[in-house]
Design a protein around this motif. Structure first.
Motif, PDB file in Angstrom:
ATOM      1  N   GLN A 119     -14.171  -0.911   9.106  1.00  0.00           N
ATOM      2  CA  GLN A 119     -12.770  -0.721   8.716  1.00  0.00           C
ATOM      3  C   GLN A 119     -11.857  -1.335   9.784  1.00  0.00           C
ATOM      4  O   GLN A 119     -11.120  -0.637  10.468  1.00  0.00           O
ATOM      5  N   GLU A 121      -9.106  -2.924   9.963  1.00  0.00           N
ATOM      6  CA  GLU A 121      -7.647  -2.864   9.935  1.00  0.00           C
ATOM      7  C   GLU A 121      -7.103  -1.445  10.065  1.00  0.00           C
ATOM      8  O   GLU A 121      -5.891  -1.237  10.040  1.00  0.00           O
ATOM      9  N   THR A 122      -7.983  -0.466  10.195  1.00  0.00           N
ATOM     10  CA  THR A 122      -7.526   0.918  10.286  1.00  0.00           C
ATOM     11  C   THR A 122      -7.090   1.248  11.710  1.00  0.00           C
ATOM     12  O   THR A 122      -7.534   0.608  12.670  1.00  0.00           O
TER      13      THR A 122
END
Length: 208
Positions: A119, A121-122
């Motif tokens: 993930q 872009e988290t």
């Protein structure tokens, strides 16, 4: 009064993180429930959610706690390092490694790494990357300090070589976390052996 509230908040946060790491180790990350973490930390579920949105937040916060502590200890080494490239590197890196399993197990590290990769872009992933960046910056700072002290050859790009050392120690730590049976001492010996020839090449003082 504000200082007391801040202390109480910090104490609750510490209890949550310590409860979570205990349950993550004992039950596994996937099996540990938010409700159980709250109960173990002696806070309400609602209070826990005031601090963290989910288990991933708690795990990365634990990584942050780990990194913050090793950076504080590492700063003392960087401020007054052994005047030998290999010894200075070993002192700093072993300090990282020796603390690496204090809060997190290998399984917990694998989960944190997976979250950061799966993930990207988290906020969790970005926080993990930022922590890696701070560790890398400290290794670079060590090389720059040694260069200012005349221990590292002046012509060497201290930033680039510091990044090389960090990338290697980081990748070797990932490999270490993949193998549950691998002892920490084996990791330290392997990394030291890999860094030795580079340290000798950039040292202003050559072995006799």
């Amino acid at each position: 009064m504000a200082g007391l509230r801040a202390k109480q908040k910090a104490d609750k946060n510490r209890r949550i993180l310590e409860a979570a790491t205990t349950l993550f180790r004992d039950q596994g990350y996937d099996n540990a429930r938010i409700e159980d973490i709250a109960e173990f930390a002696e806070v309400s579920v609602g209070t826990l959610y005031n601090y963290y949105q989910n288990k991933g937040d708690i795990l990365v916060a634990t990584v942050a706690m780990e990194v913050t502590e090793v950076l504080e200890a590492g700063a003392k080494i960087v401020a007054a390092p052994p005047l030998n490239v290999e010894e200075a590197l070993r002192a700093l890196i072993n300090q990282y490694y020796d603390h690496s399993l204090f809060y997190l197990s290998k399984a917990m590290w694998r989960t944190a790494m997976a979250i950061s990769i799966q993930q990207p872009e988290t906020p969790l992933s970005k926080r993990y990357t930022e922590l890696d960046g701070r560790l890398c910056a400290q290794v670079v700072e060590l090389m720059e300090t040694l260069q200012r002290k005349g221990v590292v050859i002046a012509a060497v790009d201290a930033r680039a070589i510091g990044e090389v050392f960090f990338n290697n120690l980081n990748m070797m730590f990932i490999e270490f976390c993949k193998v549950d049976a691998m002892p920490l001492e084996d990791l330290k010996m392997q990394v030291s052996a890999q860094h030795r020839p580079i340290a000798q090449l950039i040292s202003s003082v050559k072995p006799a």
